[in-house]
Design an enzyme around this catalytic site. Structure first.
Site, PDB file in Angstrom:
ATOM      1  N   ARG A  15     -12.778   3.646   5.967  1.00  0.00           N
ATOM      2  CA  ARG A  15     -13.891   4.631   6.202  1.00  0.00           C
ATOM      3  C   ARG A  15     -14.932   4.407   5.515  1.00  0.00           C
ATOM      4  NH1 ARG A  15      -9.744   9.518   6.155  1.00  0.00           N
ATOM      5  NH2 ARG A  15      -8.461   7.925   5.057  1.00  0.00           N
ATOM      6  N   LYS A  58      -2.638  -1.970  -3.235  1.00  0.00           N
ATOM      7  CA  LYS A  58      -3.614  -1.051  -2.679  1.00  0.00           C
ATOM      8  C   LYS A  58      -3.139   0.214  -2.746  1.00  0.00           C
ATOM      9  CE  LYS A  58      -6.110  -0.209   1.753  1.00  0.00           C
ATOM     10  NZ  LYS A  58      -6.747  -0.674   2.976  1.00  0.00           N
ATOM     11  N   SER A 114     -10.545  -1.972  -0.774  1.00  0.00           N
ATOM     12  CA  SER A 114     -10.126  -2.406   0.447  1.00  0.00           C
ATOM     13  C   SER A 114     -10.316  -1.099   1.237  1.00  0.00           C
ATOM     14  CB  SER A 114      -8.541  -2.753   0.477  1.00  0.00           C
ATOM     15  OG  SER A 114      -8.048  -3.072   1.787  1.00  0.00           O
ATOM     16  N   GLU A 148       0.964  -1.302   0.021  1.00  0.00           N
ATOM     17  CA  GLU A 148       0.068  -0.063   0.024  1.00  0.00           C
ATOM     18  C   GLU A 148       0.741   1.296  -0.222  1.00  0.00           C
ATOM     19  OE1 GLU A 148      -2.785   0.373   3.426  1.00  0.00           O
ATOM     20  OE2 GLU A 148      -3.803   2.060   2.424  1.00  0.00           O
ATOM     21  N   SER A 172      -9.965   4.098   0.671  1.00  0.00           N
ATOM     22  CA  SER A 172     -10.806   5.273   0.274  1.00  0.00           C
ATOM     23  C   SER A 172     -10.217   6.548   0.422  1.00  0.00           C
ATOM     24  CB  SER A 172     -12.009   4.903   0.922  1.00  0.00           C
ATOM     25  OG  SER A 172     -12.038   4.942   2.286  1.00  0.00           O
ATOM     26  N   GLY A 173      -9.385   6.559   1.570  1.00  0.00           N
ATOM     27  CA  GLY A 173      -8.399   7.840   1.677  1.00  0.00           C
ATOM     28  C   GLY A 173      -9.452   8.990   2.227  1.00  0.00           C
ATOM     29  N   GLY A 174     -10.372   9.044   2.345  1.00  0.00           N
ATOM     30  CA  GLY A 174     -10.986  10.531   2.854  1.00  0.00           C
ATOM     31  C   GLY A 174     -12.269  10.661   1.798  1.00  0.00           C
TER      32      GLY A 174
HETATM   33  P1  13P Z   1      -9.426   4.210   4.179  1.00  0.00           P
HETATM   34  O1  13P Z   1     -10.344   3.400   3.187  1.00  0.00           O
HETATM   35  O2  13P Z   1     -10.265   4.734   5.121  1.00  0.00           O
HETATM   36  O3  13P Z   1      -8.481   5.191   3.329  1.00  0.00           O
HETATM   37  O4  13P Z   1      -8.352   3.003   4.856  1.00  0.00           O
HETATM   38  C1  13P Z   1      -7.917   2.088   4.226  1.00  0.00           C
HETATM   39  C2  13P Z   1      -6.633   1.560   4.799  1.00  0.00           C
HETATM   40  O5  13P Z   1      -6.648   0.599   5.321  1.00  0.00           O
HETATM   41  C3  13P Z   1      -5.539   2.664   4.876  1.00  0.00           C
HETATM   42  O6  13P Z   1      -4.464   2.170   5.339  1.00  0.00           O
END
Ligand code: 13P
Length: 342
Positions: free
Chosen positions: A295, A222, A292, A177, A264-266
């Protein structure tokens, strides 16, 4: 289930399924609980996650794997069943976050490098015994004036590759990731700058994976999607996000990689779903594209739960709805009408 890395990786990106990121560190889960006025105790964290893992319909039909935090993989449900066993009972695969977090990088003001390689082999061996068959390591790349630098991208890519090689040595599929942040401290960049930095990052990561002899067939990528920073003056439309993300990934990610599972990152819940569905509509693609999400899968369920046992069923319904919508998006079949029909 097969123990081959390639088979585990394929199962993680099975048609219409994706991964639940429930690996919030103690600090992050406290922030989430603060937002609903719940104290972050070990028991509350257990109850919340048990609620998710017992949402049978979502888990069985849409969730291929769950990323856990160290505390959670050792926890037992109220009836004594290990939480990892609840996940397995639903036909899903337990996974584990193994990085030790992104720390300020010496000599690189404003940039971070993810730590956690020391002792990782031994930790992976223990996690394998506890049931984990995949792992996650997150590198964060922030965009601001003059950053990221080559030194930061290179150091993070190298650590990701060293981590991935150790995972594979121990029968664990690495989720690699490298997150180019959309919600960093500045976050005024446009989608084209995100494209440039993501392309640079992914090319560097795949160079390092090759040098460290990582089996591409036995890993999952990811990445972030190509979006503007959250404080940018203009945001890219959904079609533009889908088109740019697919173009960037096609130019950087070898076809041997079985699947790409986005963070999803925000993004809002619905944006994250819509973007994924639009990308899958642009197929055929050389790899599976799925989710994956942390949030974007949990926000509605967390609100509905509010820390109250009487809300468990409502929270499970909220989680199941998001899981179903994202399951549809993973095969390009989500629509706004289906979203509202629920
Ligand atoms: P988000 O989808 O909330 O960004 O989290 C995914 C994640 O595992 C970040 O490391």
């Amino acid at each position: 289930m097969s123990e081959r890395l390639e088979d585990i990786a394929q199962a993680m990106v099975a048609d219409g399924k994706g991964i639940l990121a429930a690996d919030e560190s103690s600090g992050t889960i406290k922030k989430r609980f603060d937002s609903i006025g719940v104290t972050s105790t070990e028991e509350n964290r257990r109850d919340y996650r048990e609620m998710l893992f017992r949402a049978d319909e979502a888990m069985k039909s849409c969730i291929s794997g769950v990323i856990l935090y160290d505390e959670t993989i050792r926890q037992k449900a109220v009836d004594g069943t290990p939480l990892a066993d609840l996940i397995k009972a639903a036909g899903s695969i337990p996974g584990i976050k193994v990085d030790a977090g992104a720390k300020p990088m010496a000599g690189f003001p404003g940039e971070k490098v993810t730590e956690g390689l020391d002792g990782l082999r031994e930790r992976l061996q223990e996690y394998h015994k506890l049931g984990a068959r995949f792992a996650k390591w997150r590198a964060v790349i922030d965009i601001a004036e003059g950053t990221p630098t080559w030194g930061c991208i290179k150091a993070n890519a190298h650590a990701l590759a060293r981590y991935a090689a150790l995972c594979q040595e121990n029968g664990i599929v690495p989720i690699v990731e490298p997150e180019v942040l959309m919600d960093g401290p500045v976050a005024t960049h446009d989608a084209d700058r995100c494209y440039q930095v993501t392309e640079w990052t992914l090319n560097t990561v795949f160079d390092e994976l090759f040098e460290q002899r990582v089996l591409l067939e036995g890993m999952i990528l990811k990445p972030n999607m190509i979006v503007a920073g959250k404080n940018a003056s203009s945001q890219a439309g959904a079609e533009e996000v889908a088109e740019k993300t697919v173009r960037c990934l096609k130019s950087c990610v070898p076809a041997a990689v079985p699947g790409i599972a986005f963070l999803s990152g925000g993004q809002s819940d619905e944006e994250a779903t819509q973007h994924l569905s639009l990308m899958n509509e642009l197929g055929p693609l050389p790899w599976k594209l799925t989710f994956s999400y942390g949030r974007a899968l949990q926000a509605a369920a967390l609100q509905a739960w509010g820390g109250k046992p009487e809300n468990v069923a409502a929270a499970q319904r909220a989680f199941t709805h998001r899981a179903r919508m994202n399951g549809l998006a993973a095969t390009g079949r989500w629509t706004a009408e289906l979203e509202k029909a629920a």
